[in-house]
Design a protein around this motif. Sequence first.
Motif, PDB file in Angstrom:
ATOM      1  N   ARG A   1      54.387   9.133  53.287  1.00 18.53           N
ATOM      2  CA  ARG A   1      53.798   8.670  54.549  1.00 18.53           C
ATOM      3  C   ARG A   1      52.303   9.009  54.622  1.00 18.53           C
ATOM      4  NH1 ARG A   1      56.070   9.306  60.737  1.00 18.53           N
ATOM      5  NH2 ARG A   1      54.129   8.721  61.796  1.00 18.53           N
ATOM      6  N   ARG A   2      51.927  10.214  54.201  1.00 18.29           N
ATOM      7  CA  ARG A   2      50.510  10.598  54.287  1.00 18.29           C
ATOM      8  C   ARG A   2      49.634   9.698  53.418  1.00 18.29           C
ATOM      9  NH1 ARG A   2      52.828  14.635  51.107  1.00 18.29           N
ATOM     10  NH2 ARG A   2      51.992  14.785  48.976  1.00 18.29           N
ATOM     11  N   ASP A   3      50.184   9.240  52.263  1.00 17.53           N
ATOM     12  CA  ASP A   3      49.413   8.352  51.389  1.00 17.53           C
ATOM     13  C   ASP A   3      49.274   6.961  52.021  1.00 17.53           C
ATOM     14  OD1 ASP A   3      49.116  10.336  49.437  1.00 17.53           O
ATOM     15  OD2 ASP A   3      51.062   9.839  48.535  1.00 17.53           O
TER      16      ASP A   3
ATOM     17  N   GLU B   1      49.290   6.315  55.286  1.00 20.42           N
ATOM     18  CA  GLU B   1      48.335   6.430  56.390  1.00 20.42           C
ATOM     19  C   GLU B   1      46.907   6.577  55.884  1.00 20.42           C
ATOM     20  OE1 GLU B   1      50.159   9.754  58.345  1.00 20.42           O
ATOM     21  OE2 GLU B   1      51.190   8.484  59.813  1.00 20.42           O
TER      22      GLU B   1
END
Length: 386
Positions: free
Chosen positions: A374-376, A378
């Motif tokens: 998810r962080r990648d 976003e």
Amino acid sequence: MENTKKLYYADAHLQCFTARVLDCQKVGENFDVALDQTAFYPEGGGQPWDTGILGGRRVLEVHEKQGVIFHRCDGFLEPGTQVEGQIDWQRRLDFTQQHSGEHIVSGLIHKRFGYHNVGFHMGAAAITIDFDGVISAQVLSEIEAEANEAVWKDLPVQCWFPPTKELERLPYRSKRALEGAVRLVEVPGYDLCACCGTHVKHTGEIGLIKLLSVVKFHEGVRIEMLCGRRALGYLSAVLEQNRQVSQAFSAKVLETGEAARKMNENLAMLKYRVVALENQLFENLAAQYQGRGNVCHFEPGLSGDGVRRLADALGKSCGGRAIVLSGSDDVGYQYAICQPGADLRQFNRDWTQALWGKGGGKPHFQQGSLRAARRDIEAYLTAASQ
């Protein structure tokens, strides 16, 4: 080299025999052994080869070439010596039960409809028979009942090579025109067929015939069936599965079908309610994103259809590109992108390449899956917006 005497023709129940080694040739890491006589059945007529022990060596395969039967062994056997052979009887009995049961079924169908057995394969799990005519599931049940009547009658099964004049007057089944000596197999009142396989002495040895399915195949049908120990093993496995189902449904073993039907009805009602609740949620979310422009929303627990419906709702309200994702870093994310009137295809190609994904769709609506965290995801969208 002289032709091999086929002991399995005289006695398909012969398990041990003695023979003289005529030849032994190395083939790769193994050896092809020819004998003066053998009880090992070679591959042929839809029936697999026998395995077992020959002179202390394992017999891996058995094939016939121009009247000579070659035994593929895992070790050398000295030509001229006498050796003992031991058939893997459980394997032989299995194939014998299957082949004999097939004769009864094919004979019944030929007698009732005139259809011909045009294909026969004895697989590891089940055997299949192909017929050149259509048979319904209801008729299949009737054929199965008649076939098992033949088993319970314990009829004698005769295998012989009739003289030419006798052969000419006999109405036997055959897949093709035959030359030379013809071996017939007869189950009295049920079948008379040219066949080179191994068979039981009495139909009672077949034990059980179970017809599993009938499906359309070319211009006719393919029947899947099991006989003997295979049929018993299959039905035992089915019973165990049904026992587990009956426990899960708290239903009697013979009432699991009705319990499953009611369960499906309940699930259908629950799915209808879930969709209604999701639609209400999607409307609320769409209102929150009204006029926000490009948006990205992570929503856990959505099906692929739910992801698509939410993206469509947000795309119509946000006034920009709406991205909806559902999943986790462990299993990946399903996604849908919606922007009415836009062409999202290049954006989709770029972000699936950058985020280990795949997808596609219409210009204004793309969907697929990503393997990124998810962080990648976003971080990618933040960088793309700058």
